[in-house]
Design an enzyme around this catalytic site. Structure first.
Site: not given
Ligand code: IPM
Ligand code: MN
Length: 372
Positions: A142, A189, A221, A245, A249
């Site tokens: 970001y 990751k 994942d 983020d 959700d």
């Protein structure tokens, strides 16, 4: 207690829901004898239209000189399908996070039992889920260097983390886990990304200072899959900005609806409290947005920024009672919801406010609590 609160409605349904969040704070102030002084400021699309800047200096000044901020949402469809626009509403939000040093975004995923049927996930998998996300908020891809090369035909966003950035949020996550089920799942990751390998090494280091907290590492994942497969296996989840983020959700489905999830962004200075849902222009102006996430954000504000635990719990209990009484907004209604109990934004606000009165006076209209 005397405090100054800035209401930052932003765009779309942000305006509609923060009105209700503010009303709940006003009600609490009145019931408990506090003085909350309110002021408003603009951000996002509205601020671009008014000043050309998604986070005007005047807004920033107000934000830096208050005790807490109740925020709505930013965004406008005009920008979504036009990548050529250089000034965008979301920049206001990102700049606010950076300027206020809001490096830790807490997103509690708690399912109200009454909403078990509202989720797209099976009730038996969801029941009892209680997850607290610590999403890093001022680093990662970001805020890394971004740009174009090859005459604009190649674009890059650098994913970058420094040790101190991981350390400070890791401490917060471990400290919080100590007050909960004493488990931290750090998501990265590290099988592919160098920034994730640093992340993992730093979290391992910090973990040594909290031997009483179980630390587990998971690739993003796999975490995305396990959240849906077995949400009860998570307690505190610690992760970076981008992964957080996306995962939060996804996790909102564990709470039945995005319309139920509140969040707190904290760090170096003042805290910002906001629903995790966005500006939702598809339903803006219809008066049907779910105000509960904003009201629950107000509860987080009272707890985290002001240390007003009892007041905070009162809001949560009031929301619980309203749900128990069968009231729903459209997003959390299901086949069993009685039509007359599907409320509009403002009416849902009224229900919560009148429940606060009852909770506060010791009279609970519907049912009683066994677990709070
Ligand atoms: C959120 C939002 C923001 C983010 C957007 C609006 C920039 O999706 O708060 O989760 O990506 O952080
Ligand atoms: Mn998001």
């Amino acid at each position: 207690m005397k405090k100054k609160i800035i209401i930052l409605p932003g765009d779309g349904i942000g305006k509609e829901v923060t009105i209700e969040g503010r009303r709940v704070l006003e009600k609490i102030a009145k019931s408990y004898g506090h003085t909350f002084e309110f002021d408003e400021a603009i951000i996002g699309h509205e601020a671009i239209e008014a000043t050309g800047n998604p986070l005007p200096d005047e807004t920033l000044h107000k934000l830096k000189n208050c005790d807490a901020i109740l925020f709505g949402a930013v965004g406008h469809p005009k920008y979504d399908n036009d990548p050529s626009l250089k000034v965008r509403p979301e920049q206001g939000l990102l700049k606010m996070r950076k300027e206020l040093g809001l490096y830790a975004n807490l997103r509690p995923i708690k399912l109200f039992d009454e909403l078990l049927e509202a989720s797209s996930i099976k009730a038996e998998i969801l029941k009892g889920s209680d997850i607290l996300f610590f999403r890093e908020l001022t680093g990662d891809v970001y805020f890394g260097e971004k740009g174009r090369k090859d005459n604009g035909d190649t674009a890059f966003d650098i994913m970058i983390y420094s040790r101190y950035e991981v350390e400070r949020i890791a401490h917060k996550a471990f400290q919080s886990a100590r007050t909960r089920k004493k488990k931290v799942t750090s998501v990265d990751k590290a099988n592919v990304l160098e920034s994730s390998r640093l992340w993992r090494a730093v979290v391992q280091d910090i973990g040594k200072q909290y031997p009483d907290v179980e630390l587990e590492h998971m690739f993003v994942d796999s975490a995305a899959m396990k959240l849906i497969q077995n949400p009860r296996s998570f307690d505190v989840v610690l992760t970076g900005n981008l992964f957080g983020d996306i995962l939060t959700d996804e996790a909102s489905q564990i709470a039945g609806s995005m319309g139920m999830l509140a969040s707190a962004s904290v760090g170096e200075t003042v805290g910002v409290y906001e629903p995790i849902h966005g500006s939702a222009h598809d339903i803006t102006g219809k008066g049907i947005a779910n105000p509960l996430a904003s009201m629950l954000s107000a509860a987080l504000l009272l707890d985290i920024s002001f240390g007003l635990m009892e007041e905070s719990k009162t809001i949560i209990r009031a929301v619980e009672q309203v749900l128990k009484a069968g009231y729903r907004t459209t997003d959390i209604a299901d086949a069993k919801t009685i039509k007359e109990k599907i409320l509009r934004t403002h009416d849902m606000g009224n229900q919560v406010i009148s429940q606060i009165e009852k909770v506060n006076s010791g009279y609970e209209a519907v049912g009683s609590y066994s677990n709070s």
